[in-house]
Write a protein that holds these residues in place. Structure first.
Motif, PDB file in Angstrom:
ATOM      1  N   SER A 231      -0.311 -18.700  10.278  1.00 51.96           N
ATOM      2  CA  SER A 231       0.500 -17.522   9.988  1.00 51.96           C
ATOM      3  C   SER A 231       0.595 -17.285   8.492  1.00 51.96           C
ATOM      4  CB  SER A 231       1.911 -17.687  10.568  1.00 51.96           C
ATOM      5  OG  SER A 231       2.674 -16.513  10.398  1.00 51.96           O
ATOM      6  N   GLU A 232       0.672 -16.012   8.145  1.00 50.56           N
ATOM      7  CA  GLU A 232       0.963 -15.601   6.778  1.00 50.56           C
ATOM      8  C   GLU A 232       2.051 -14.546   6.836  1.00 50.56           C
ATOM      9  OE1 GLU A 232      -2.294 -14.516   4.238  1.00 50.56           O
ATOM     10  OE2 GLU A 232      -3.698 -15.744   5.394  1.00 50.56           O
ATOM     11  N   GLU A 233       2.948 -14.608   5.879  1.00 46.85           N
ATOM     12  CA  GLU A 233       4.037 -13.647   5.849  1.00 46.85           C
ATOM     13  C   GLU A 233       3.485 -12.232   5.757  1.00 46.85           C
ATOM     14  OE1 GLU A 233       8.555 -13.939   4.111  1.00 46.85           O
ATOM     15  OE2 GLU A 233       6.899 -14.732   2.925  1.00 46.85           O
ATOM     16  N   GLY A 234       3.922 -11.381   6.679  1.00 41.08           N
ATOM     17  CA  GLY A 234       3.474  -9.998   6.700  1.00 41.08           C
ATOM     18  C   GLY A 234       2.172  -9.762   7.438  1.00 41.08           C
ATOM     19  N   ARG A 235       1.547 -10.839   7.982  1.00 44.62           N
ATOM     20  CA  ARG A 235       0.231 -10.675   8.604  1.00 44.62           C
ATOM     21  C   ARG A 235       0.146 -11.276  10.006  1.00 44.62           C
ATOM     22  NH1 ARG A 235      -4.624 -11.787   4.516  1.00 44.62           N
ATOM     23  NH2 ARG A 235      -5.655 -10.681   6.228  1.00 44.62           N
ATOM     24  N   GLY A 236       1.282 -11.466  10.653  1.00 41.08           N
ATOM     25  CA  GLY A 236       1.265 -11.931  12.030  1.00 41.08           C
ATOM     26  C   GLY A 236       1.145 -13.438  12.166  1.00 41.08           C
ATOM     27  N   THR A 237       1.106 -13.888  13.428  1.00 37.27           N
ATOM     28  CA  THR A 237       1.124 -15.320  13.734  1.00 37.27           C
ATOM     29  C   THR A 237       0.191 -15.621  14.897  1.00 37.27           C
ATOM     30  OG1 THR A 237       3.421 -15.508  12.998  1.00 37.27           O
ATOM     31  CG2 THR A 237       2.597 -17.259  14.430  1.00 37.27           C
ATOM     32  N   ILE A 238      -0.466 -16.772  14.832  1.00 38.00           N
ATOM     33  CA  ILE A 238      -1.288 -17.277  15.932  1.00 38.00           C
ATOM     34  C   ILE A 238      -0.787 -18.669  16.304  1.00 38.00           C
ATOM     35  CG2 ILE A 238      -3.593 -17.960  16.696  1.00 38.00           C
ATOM     36  CD1 ILE A 238      -4.745 -16.054  14.603  1.00 38.00           C
ATOM     37  N   PHE A 239      -0.518 -18.882  17.589  1.00 37.51           N
ATOM     38  CA  PHE A 239      -0.229 -20.217  18.105  1.00 37.51           C
ATOM     39  C   PHE A 239      -1.420 -20.675  18.940  1.00 37.51           C
ATOM     40  CE2 PHE A 239       4.208 -19.051  17.272  1.00 37.51           C
ATOM     41  CZ  PHE A 239       4.686 -20.232  16.730  1.00 37.51           C
ATOM     42  N   LEU A 240      -1.865 -21.896  18.697  1.00 36.60           N
ATOM     43  CA  LEU A 240      -2.960 -22.503  19.449  1.00 36.60           C
ATOM     44  C   LEU A 240      -2.442 -23.770  20.119  1.00 36.60           C
ATOM     45  CD1 LEU A 240      -5.614 -22.149  16.630  1.00 36.60           C
ATOM     46  CD2 LEU A 240      -5.657 -20.891  18.777  1.00 36.60           C
ATOM     47  N   VAL A 241      -2.616 -23.851  21.430  1.00 34.49           N
ATOM     48  CA  VAL A 241      -2.114 -24.988  22.196  1.00 34.49           C
ATOM     49  C   VAL A 241      -3.258 -25.610  22.990  1.00 34.49           C
ATOM     50  CG1 VAL A 241      -0.699 -25.599  24.203  1.00 34.49           C
ATOM     51  CG2 VAL A 241       0.275 -24.214  22.373  1.00 34.49           C
ATOM     52  N   ARG A 242      -3.278 -26.939  23.000  1.00 34.43           N
ATOM     53  CA  ARG A 242      -4.237 -27.681  23.833  1.00 34.43           C
ATOM     54  C   ARG A 242      -3.459 -28.601  24.763  1.00 34.43           C
ATOM     55  NH1 ARG A 242      -6.106 -32.647  24.104  1.00 34.43           N
ATOM     56  NH2 ARG A 242      -5.034 -33.254  22.173  1.00 34.43           N
ATOM     57  N   ILE A 243      -3.757 -28.512  26.077  1.00 34.09           N
ATOM     58  CA  ILE A 243      -3.048 -29.309  27.072  1.00 34.09           C
ATOM     59  C   ILE A 243      -4.066 -30.051  27.937  1.00 34.09           C
ATOM     60  CG2 ILE A 243      -1.305 -29.302  28.889  1.00 34.09           C
ATOM     61  CD1 ILE A 243      -0.637 -26.389  27.983  1.00 34.09           C
ATOM     62  N   PRO A 244      -4.164 -31.370  27.813  1.00 28.63           N
ATOM     63  CA  PRO A 244      -5.054 -32.109  28.713  1.00 28.63           C
ATOM     64  C   PRO A 244      -4.435 -32.196  30.109  1.00 28.63           C
ATOM     65  CG  PRO A 244      -3.911 -33.626  27.254  1.00 28.63           C
ATOM     66  CD  PRO A 244      -3.507 -32.246  26.830  1.00 28.63           C
ATOM     67  N   PRO A 245      -5.256 -32.205  31.157  1.00 27.30           N
ATOM     68  CA  PRO A 245      -4.691 -32.375  32.501  1.00 27.30           C
ATOM     69  C   PRO A 245      -4.036 -33.743  32.641  1.00 27.30           C
ATOM     70  CG  PRO A 245      -7.086 -32.525  32.554  1.00 27.30           C
ATOM     71  CD  PRO A 245      -6.721 -32.091  31.168  1.00 27.30           C
ATOM     72  N   LEU A 246      -3.043 -33.830  33.512  1.00 19.28           N
ATOM     73  CA  LEU A 246      -2.423 -35.130  33.781  1.00 19.28           C
ATOM     74  C   LEU A 246      -3.443 -36.047  34.438  1.00 19.28           C
ATOM     75  CD1 LEU A 246       1.165 -34.369  35.171  1.00 19.28           C
ATOM     76  CD2 LEU A 246       0.550 -35.263  32.920  1.00 19.28           C
ATOM     77  N   ARG A 247      -3.444 -37.293  34.033  1.00 18.17           N
ATOM     78  CA  ARG A 247      -4.392 -38.269  34.601  1.00 18.17           C
ATOM     79  C   ARG A 247      -3.674 -39.154  35.604  1.00 18.17           C
ATOM     80  NH1 ARG A 247      -8.966 -35.716  33.034  1.00 18.17           N
ATOM     81  NH2 ARG A 247      -9.002 -35.387  30.784  1.00 18.17           N
TER      82      ARG A 247
END
Length: 247
Positions: A231-247
Motif C-alpha cells: 500500500s501507498e498513501e493515496g494509491r490504494g491497498t493490496i492484501f495477499l493471503v496464502r492458506i495451506p490446506p489442513l493436513r
C-alpha cells in the motif's frame, strides 16, 4: 475456570444470544410487515440501519470467538467449495456496507449473474487454479472470517473499484485490491495489532480498531499461512493471503 473458556462463554452466550435475538426481531419487523404492521419509509430506514449494526456486532463477536480458538490451535477441518464461500462472504459484507447492491446480488439465480452484478458496481471477481472446481480442506468458519475481513476493508474504503482474485493449485491464495486512501509506512507497522486505531478513513468515515485484521493474522499464523500488505498513501491497498490446506 480457565480465563479463555470464561471469555468464550461470555461472547457466545451472554452477548451472542441477545444480539442474535435483536437482529432476528428487527428482521421480522422489516420483512414480515403483513404480520407486524406496515412501516413508513422513515421507520424502515431506521430499522435497516439498526439491522446493519446488529449484523456488524454479530460479525465482531464471531471474529473474537475464532481468534480465541486460533490461539488455542483449534481447527475443525472439512471440505467446502471456495467459490460458494466467496459468494457467501461477499453477500454478508454487502448486507452491511452496500445494502442496495446486496439486494441485487441476493436476487441473482446463478454465479454468472452474481459476477455481472458485481462488475456493474466495479467489484471484479476472478477465479483461477485448482479450487475453481475442487473443494478445499480447512476450517470453513475461519476461512470465511478471513474473506469477510479482507472484502469488508476493500469495499468500505474503496473510491470506486475493488478486485478480488482467488487462485492456487495447492495452497489457497486470495488477493484483494482497492483504490482507497491507502496506508502510510508508519501505519502499516500497526495494522495487525489488536485494538490499534491506525486512523484509516474514507472521507468522514471513522477509523476502525483493527481487530478484524489482527484476527486474520492470528488465524493464518496458527494455520502456517501468510498475509502481506502492499500500500501507498493515496494509491490504494493490496492484501495477499496464502492458506495451506489442513493436513
Amino acid at each position: 475456570m480457565n480465563r479463555k473458556v470464561s471469555l468464550h462463554d461470555l461472547l457466545v452466550h451472554d452477548l451472542g444470544g441477545p444480539i442474535s435475538i435483536l437482529a432476528t426481531d428487527i428482521g421480522n419487523l422489516l420483512f414480515k410487515q403483513e404480520k407486524y404492521g406496515k412501516l413508513t419509509d422513515e421507520q424502515k430506514k431506521v430499522l435497516e440501519r439498526a439491522l446493519r449494526n446488529a449484523r456488524k456486532a454479530q460479525s465482531l463477536l464471531s471474529e473474537m470467538v475464532e481468534a480465541l480458538k486460533s490461539e488455542e490451535g483449534k481447527f475443525e477441518g472439512s471440505y467446502f467449495s471456495v467459490r460458494e464461500l466467496v459468494r457467501e462472504a461477499l453477500k454478508e459484507v454487502l448486507d452491511i456496507y452496500e445494502p442496495d447492491l446486496a439486494d441485487k446480488v441476493h436476487g441473482c439465480e446463478n454465479e454468472e449473474l452474481f459476477v455481472k452484478a458485481l462488475n456493474n458496481a466495479s467489484i471484479f471477481l476472478n477465479f483461477a487454479g485448482k479450487y475453481t472446481k475442487e473443494d478445499f480442506f480447512h476450517d470453513r468458519q475461519k476461512i470465511i472470517q478471513i474473506m469477510r475481513n479482507l472484502f469488508s476493508n476493500a469495499i468500505k474504503f474503496r473510491r470506486k473499484r475493488v478486485e478480488i482474485r482467488i487462485f492456487g493449485d495447492d495452497d489457497l491464495h486470495i488477493m484483494v485490491e482497492d483504490d482507497g486512501p491507502g496506508i502510510s509506512p508508519q501505519k502499516k507497522e500497526n495494522i495487525f495489532k489488536r485494538f490499534a486505531d491506525i486512523g484509516i478513513r474514507k472521507d468522514d468515515t471513522p477509523g476502525g480498531l483493527g481487530f478484524g485484521l489482527s484476527c486474520v493474522k492470528a488465524i493464518l499464523e496458527s494455520a502456517n499461512g501468510e498475509i502481506e500488505i502492499q500500500s501507498e498513501e493515496g494509491r490504494g491497498t493490496i492484501f495477499l493471503v496464502r492458506i495451506p490446506p489442513l493436513r
